[in-house]
Each structure stands twice: as structure tokens, then as C-alpha cells.
Design a protein around this motif. Structure first.
Motif, PDB file in Angstrom:
ATOM      1  N   GLY A 155       0.621  -1.426  -0.137  1.00 47.04           N
ATOM      2  CA  GLY A 155      -0.399  -0.253  -0.166  1.00 47.04           C
ATOM      3  C   GLY A 155       0.712   1.552   0.023  1.00 47.04           C
ATOM      4  N   GLN A 156       2.016   1.208   0.186  1.00 46.41           N
ATOM      5  CA  GLN A 156       3.395   1.707   0.291  1.00 46.41           C
ATOM      6  C   GLN A 156       4.665   1.671   0.301  1.00 46.41           C
ATOM      7  N   ALA A 157       5.045   2.071  -0.330  1.00 48.92           N
ATOM      8  CA  ALA A 157       6.349   2.410  -0.675  1.00 48.92           C
ATOM      9  C   ALA A 157       7.239   2.348   0.240  1.00 48.92           C
ATOM     10  N   GLY A 158       8.541   2.296   1.592  1.00 52.19           N
ATOM     11  CA  GLY A 158       8.401   3.168   1.914  1.00 52.19           C
ATOM     12  C   GLY A 158      10.246   2.787   1.614  1.00 52.19           C
ATOM     13  N   LEU A 159      10.162   4.078   2.486  1.00 49.46           N
ATOM     14  CA  LEU A 159      12.306   4.531   2.366  1.00 49.46           C
ATOM     15  C   LEU A 159      13.053   4.141   3.381  1.00 49.46           C
ATOM     16  N   SER A 160      13.939   3.329   2.949  1.00 47.57           N
ATOM     17  CA  SER A 160      14.967   2.586   4.253  1.00 47.57           C
ATOM     18  C   SER A 160      16.216   3.023   4.234  1.00 47.57           C
TER      19      SER A 160
ATOM     20  N   ILE B 198      27.311  14.336  11.045  1.00 41.52           N
ATOM     21  CA  ILE B 198      27.031  13.129  10.823  1.00 41.52           C
ATOM     22  C   ILE B 198      25.969  12.759  10.853  1.00 41.52           C
ATOM     23  N   TYR B 199      25.132  11.429  10.432  1.00 39.73           N
ATOM     24  CA  TYR B 199      24.248  10.580  11.285  1.00 39.73           C
ATOM     25  C   TYR B 199      24.007   9.708  10.985  1.00 39.73           C
ATOM     26  N   LYS B 200      24.053   9.230  11.771  1.00 42.04           N
ATOM     27  CA  LYS B 200      24.086   7.437  12.189  1.00 42.04           C
ATOM     28  C   LYS B 200      23.004   6.986  12.447  1.00 42.04           C
ATOM     29  N   PRO B 201      22.742   6.095  12.574  1.00 46.55           N
ATOM     30  CA  PRO B 201      21.189   5.332  13.111  1.00 46.55           C
ATOM     31  C   PRO B 201      20.319   5.935  13.897  1.00 46.55           C
ATOM     32  N   ASN B 202      22.082   6.196  15.098  1.00 47.02           N
ATOM     33  CA  ASN B 202      20.986   6.092  16.512  1.00 47.02           C
ATOM     34  C   ASN B 202      21.024   7.358  17.198  1.00 47.02           C
ATOM     35  N   SER B 203      21.786   7.904  16.577  1.00 47.35           N
ATOM     36  CA  SER B 203      22.434   9.885  16.791  1.00 47.35           C
ATOM     37  C   SER B 203      21.111  10.588  17.276  1.00 47.35           C
ATOM     38  N   PRO B 204      20.924  11.269  18.055  1.00 47.63           N
ATOM     39  CA  PRO B 204      20.268  12.137  18.591  1.00 47.63           C
ATOM     40  C   PRO B 204      19.074  13.526  18.008  1.00 47.63           C
ATOM     41  N   GLY B 205      18.315  14.162  18.598  1.00 47.29           N
ATOM     42  CA  GLY B 205      18.097  14.819  17.277  1.00 47.29           C
ATOM     43  C   GLY B 205      17.610  15.122  16.484  1.00 47.29           C
ATOM     44  N   LYS B 206      17.427  16.118  15.490  1.00 54.46           N
ATOM     45  CA  LYS B 206      17.144  15.967  14.248  1.00 54.46           C
ATOM     46  C   LYS B 206      17.997  15.188  13.249  1.00 54.46           C
TER      47      LYS B 206
ATOM     48  N   ILE C 122      19.204  11.777  10.126  1.00 56.85           N
ATOM     49  CA  ILE C 122      18.748  11.863   8.672  1.00 56.85           C
ATOM     50  C   ILE C 122      17.328   9.851   8.531  1.00 56.85           C
ATOM     51  N   TYR C 123      17.511   9.311   9.565  1.00 57.03           N
ATOM     52  CA  TYR C 123      17.344   8.254  10.254  1.00 57.03           C
ATOM     53  C   TYR C 123      16.209   7.945   9.897  1.00 57.03           C
ATOM     54  N   ASN C 124      15.479   8.921  11.107  1.00 60.05           N
ATOM     55  CA  ASN C 124      14.228   8.424  11.251  1.00 60.05           C
ATOM     56  C   ASN C 124      13.167   9.227  10.308  1.00 60.05           C
ATOM     57  N   ILE C 125      12.934   8.631   9.550  1.00 55.19           N
ATOM     58  CA  ILE C 125      12.169   8.770   8.438  1.00 55.19           C
ATOM     59  C   ILE C 125      10.602   9.257   8.819  1.00 55.19           C
TER      60      ILE C 125
ATOM     61  N   TYR D 211      13.698  14.829   2.223  1.00 54.14           N
ATOM     62  CA  TYR D 211      14.339  15.391   3.643  1.00 54.14           C
ATOM     63  C   TYR D 211      14.764  17.009   3.446  1.00 54.14           C
ATOM     64  N   MET D 212      14.819  17.495   4.220  1.00 55.73           N
ATOM     65  CA  MET D 212      14.447  19.179   4.490  1.00 55.73           C
ATOM     66  C   MET D 212      15.671  19.700   4.395  1.00 55.73           C
ATOM     67  N   ILE D 213      17.065  19.382   4.407  1.00 55.51           N
ATOM     68  CA  ILE D 213      18.084  19.971   4.864  1.00 55.51           C
ATOM     69  C   ILE D 213      18.299  21.673   5.291  1.00 55.51           C
ATOM     70  N   THR D 214      17.969  22.123   6.436  1.00 51.40           N
ATOM     71  CA  THR D 214      18.002  23.217   7.399  1.00 51.40           C
ATOM     72  C   THR D 214      18.732  23.805   7.643  1.00 51.40           C
TER      73      THR D 214
END
Length: 128
Positions: free
Chosen positions: A64-69, A88-96, A98-101, A119-122
Motif C-alpha cells: 500500500g505504500q512504498a517505504g523508504l529505507s 554526521i548522522y548515524k542510525p542512533n544519533s540524537p536530535g534531528k 535523517i534516519y528517522n524517516i 528530507y529538507m536540510i535546514t
């Protein structure tokens, strides 16, 4: 009557939008997916106030919905044109992150079984 259905192919576009005043470089690092690249990295250049599609981002299985991975990437980082690392983003980095889809990406259906993730880079992403 027998109903047979086919699972129509789902697809997506993954857009990286740069809402800053700086031209940026997004580095995707993966020892598995990008082993043919120097440093296992692929770089996407995104000019200020522009966006770029990154077709290598995968589709998670779902109905039903293609999911980003992003799970195949070891890390993702942002640098400027002088190659100074800004974030630098790691899967478990705190705060905003990019991995938190579900939290930081927007998704919209642009056609039947086609989805656009953005994903909007601000300034928050590149400030210390």
C-alpha cells in the motif's frame, strides 16, 4: 468467482532538499552497497535552495505504500564545498536525524503506487 490479484510494483523518489544558503554535499556511506566506490561513499551535490533525487535509496517491503529505507547506510554526513564536515548522522544519533524517516521526512503519493519522500536540510542540520 476467483479473484486473483497482482501486487503492482511500488516505487519512490527520495529527494534531498537544501533549504540553506550554502551549497552542500551529502555523503552516503555503505560498506555493502557502495563497495565499488572510494571510501565506500557516494556523494550527492545539492545546491542552495534546490533539491536532488538519490535513486540508490531502497524501498522497504510493504503493501500500500512504498517505504523508504536507509538501513543499508553505515552513516550519512553533510559537508560544504570546502569538504568541511558540517553534520554526521548515524542510525542512533540524537536530535534531528535523517534516519528517522517517520519523523523528519515528508511523503506524498505522486501517482498510482509511486511515492515521493523529501528530507529538507535546514540550518539546524548544519549548525554546530
Amino acid at each position: 468467482m476467483i479473484l486473483s490479484g497482482c501486487d503492482p510494483s511500488e516505487s519512490l523518489d527520495a529527494l534531498l532538499e537544501n533549504a540553506t544558503d550554502s551549497d552542500l554535499r551529502i555523503h552516503f556511506i555503505s560498506a555493502i552497497l557502495l563497495s565499488e566506490f572510494i571510501d565506500n561513499a557516494e556523494i550527492i551535490n545539492v545546491e542552495s535552495m534546490d533539491s536532488q533525487d538519490y535513486p540508490r535509496i531502497g524501498v522497504a517491503e510493504g503493501i500500500g505504500q512504498a517505504g523508504l529505507s536507509l538501513s543499508v547506510f553505515d552513516s550519512i554526513y553533510i559537508s560544504n564545498n570546502a569538504n568541511e564536515i558540517l553534520k554526521i548522522y548515524k542510525p542512533n544519533s540524537p536530535g534531528k536525524n535523517i534516519y528517522n524517516i517517520d519523523q523528519y521526512w515528508t511523503v506524498r503519493e505522486t501517482g498510482k503506487n509511486h511515492f515521493e519522500y523529501t528530507y529538507m536540510i535546514t540550518d539546524e542540520d548544519i549548525s554546530n
